[in-house]
Motif scaffolding. Structure first.
Motif, mmCIF file in Angstrom:
data_model
loop_
_atom_site.group_PDB
_atom_site.id
_atom_site.type_symbol
_atom_site.label_atom_id
_atom_site.label_comp_id
_atom_site.label_asym_id
_atom_site.label_seq_id
_atom_site.Cartn_x
_atom_site.Cartn_y
_atom_site.Cartn_z
ATOM 1 N N GLY A 136 6.412 8.201 -6.741
ATOM 2 C CA GLY A 136 6.081 8.335 -5.331
ATOM 3 C C GLY A 136 5.822 7.021 -4.631
ATOM 4 N N GLY A 137 6.231 5.906 -5.269
ATOM 5 C CA GLY A 137 6.026 4.582 -4.683
ATOM 6 C C GLY A 137 4.672 3.989 -4.938
ATOM 7 N N ARG A 138 3.803 4.709 -5.667
ATOM 8 C CA ARG A 138 2.424 4.260 -5.885
ATOM 9 C C ARG A 138 2.375 3.192 -6.972
ATOM 10 N N ALA A 139 1.716 2.068 -6.695
ATOM 11 C CA ALA A 139 1.574 0.999 -7.683
ATOM 12 C C ALA A 139 0.735 1.468 -8.865
ATOM 13 N N ALA A 161 11.525 1.925 -9.088
ATOM 14 C CA ALA A 161 12.682 2.438 -8.344
ATOM 15 C C ALA A 161 12.285 3.009 -7.001
ATOM 16 N N GLN A 162 11.099 3.647 -6.941
ATOM 17 C CA GLN A 162 10.666 4.306 -5.714
ATOM 18 C C GLN A 162 9.693 3.455 -4.891
ATOM 19 N N ALA A 163 9.421 2.247 -5.320
ATOM 20 C CA ALA A 163 8.262 1.535 -4.778
ATOM 21 C C ALA A 163 8.586 0.264 -4.013
ATOM 22 N N PHE A 164 9.815 0.084 -3.548
ATOM 23 C CA PHE A 164 10.088 -1.141 -2.802
ATOM 24 C C PHE A 164 9.231 -1.167 -1.536
ATOM 25 N N GLY A 165 8.526 -2.266 -1.337
ATOM 26 C CA GLY A 165 7.682 -2.450 -0.171
ATOM 27 C C GLY A 165 6.241 -2.050 -0.362
ATOM 28 N N ARG A 289 -1.425 1.921 0.882
ATOM 29 C CA ARG A 289 -0.805 0.784 0.191
ATOM 30 C C ARG A 289 0.616 1.098 -0.304
ATOM 31 N N THR A 290 1.107 2.270 0.049
ATOM 32 C CA THR A 290 2.394 2.717 -0.474
ATOM 33 C C THR A 290 3.382 2.949 0.653
ATOM 34 N N VAL A 291 4.646 2.609 0.410
ATOM 35 C CA VAL A 291 5.728 3.050 1.283
ATOM 36 C C VAL A 291 6.328 4.268 0.596
ATOM 37 N N PRO A 292 5.966 5.477 1.013
ATOM 38 C CA PRO A 292 6.321 6.669 0.236
ATOM 39 C C PRO A 292 7.779 7.078 0.411
ATOM 40 N N PRO A 293 8.472 7.333 -0.697
ATOM 41 C CA PRO A 293 9.841 7.837 -0.624
ATOM 42 C C PRO A 293 9.901 9.358 -0.646
#
Length: 378
Positions: A136-139, A161-165, A289-293
């Motif tokens: 889910g883009g979460r670090a 893969a899902q976490a750019f940005g 803190r996440t850019v969610p995909p």
């Protein structure tokens, strides 16, 4: 007044283009370099500058990024890679492709991500790499485990893969000193159509990645054009990023601030609309803190499949990301009981999520979910 959903809500995910991509592809086509060229080099430089890192190595897909990243980290036959079962199968296939074996580990059902304690508990003498998946883009912060990992010579290769940005503390994902692998596939936060990238730790590792992606050839394509020979010094694949894909990525990068804002806004709209709906739990994306995909929920009480079918029949493009890998026939050799992951696999469902959607669409999807849950409970 009843809201009529936009047709886009029937799709779980969809690429979002800003309008300049077609002209960028036309320009790249006219340049006549389709395998690797100056546009790819520029894309690497722009991504590195965006992240604030010395170098980035672009490749043909996120799966290729994982494969190259693992090989560059020294993974091979006889080694073991810790990986959550709860991930897309590409994560596991990249491990298998190196000749290593996956060791599946549990995730936190509330986030879909691994925790340091699970990593430490799963280590064996054969562990060479830990591959946290940034669901889910979460670090994923493995700092509490890093001392033990370093002492045992275990490398961290992030499946981002899902976490750019996205951010980890004050730094973007990809800048925290581990090997980081991104995907720029069709429905990612930043798309190249198809593509991926590795953030290497050292200049030497960057050179290794470039040789691995380019058939093991030492010299760059620009340098080879001026030579009568070239040197192949080891194994390599043909997984370069085409300038055609890089051209799309450059346009996308120009608009990334908009993607970041709109995706966070849509996720927050879902969080508000889902609040108070019994029988569903929102997977925490740490959206500040996440850019969610995506927007993932857990459908409780054993009714996920009925709710899924009901929503699909109502024109709501729900999905399932992901079925656990340790239960897949291809990976049965490495099966081990993972009760938390198995339960999560029976509960997980993703709601329509892409930049064509509005907060009103999120409210409509949540209302349909509420109705489907009520019908499933009767």
């Amino acid at each position: 007044m009843t809201h009529t959903a936009s047709p886009d809500i029937a799709r779980n995910a969809r690429p979002y283009l800003y309008g300049g991509e077609e002209a960028a592809i036309t320009s790249a086509l006219s340049a006549g370099q389709y395998n690797h060229g100056a546009v790819t080099d520029k894309f690497e430089q722009r991504v590195a500058a965006f992240l604030g890192v010395p170098d980035v190595v672009a490749v043909s897909s996120g799966a290729a990024a994982l494969h190259v990243g693992l090989l560059a980290a020294g993974v091979g036959p006889g080694h073991e890679v810790l990986v959550p079962s709860f991930t897309f199968c590409a994560s596991v296939q990249a491990i298998v492709a190196t000749g290593a074996r996956p060791r599946f580990i549990e995730v936190n059902p509330g986030t879909g991500c691994v925790e340091p304690a699970e990593v430490l508990a799963a280590l064996t003498p054969d562990t060479r790499v830990v591959m946290p998946v940034l669901y889910g883009g979460r670090a994923v912060d493995l700092a509490p485990a890093r001392l033990s990992l370093d002492e045992q010579g275990v490398t961290v290769v992030e499946d981002a893969a899902q976490a750019f940005g996205s951010w980890q503390g004050e730094r973007r994902v990809g800048t925290t000193g581990v090997v980081t692998c991104f995907s720029f596939g069709p429905i990612k936060n930043l798309t190249c159509g198809l593509g991926g990238a590795i953030v290497p730790r050292t200049p030497q590792e960057a050179d290794t990645c470039r040789r691995l992606r380019g058939l093991g050839i030492v010299e760059s394509s620009a340098r080879r054009a001026e030579m009568t020979t070239y040197m192949v010094d080891g194994f390599g694949m043909r997984v370069q990023m085409s300038p055609l894909n890089a051209a799309v990525g450059l346009v996308q990068l120009d608009h990334f601030a908009e993607a970041e804002s709109r995706r966070r806004s849509l996720w927050r709209a879902y969080a508000t609309a889902l609040d108070g709906i019994d029988g569903v739990a929102l997977v925490d994306a740490d959206v500040d803190r996440t850019v969610p995909p995506m927007c993932a929920v857990r459908v409780l009480d054993g009714c996920r499949d009925r709710v899924f079918r009901e929503l699909r029949n109502r024109g709501i493009g729900v999905g399932v990301h992901y079925p656990p890998n340790h239960t897949q026939p291809a990976f049965s050799t490495w099966h081990r009981p993972l009760p938390a992951t198995e339960r999560l696999g029976r509960e997980i469902m993703t709601l329509p999520f892409h930049q064509h959607l509005t907060p009103t669409d999120a409210q409509h999807a949540a209302a349909e979910l509420r109705r489907a849950l009520l019908r499933a409970s009767r």
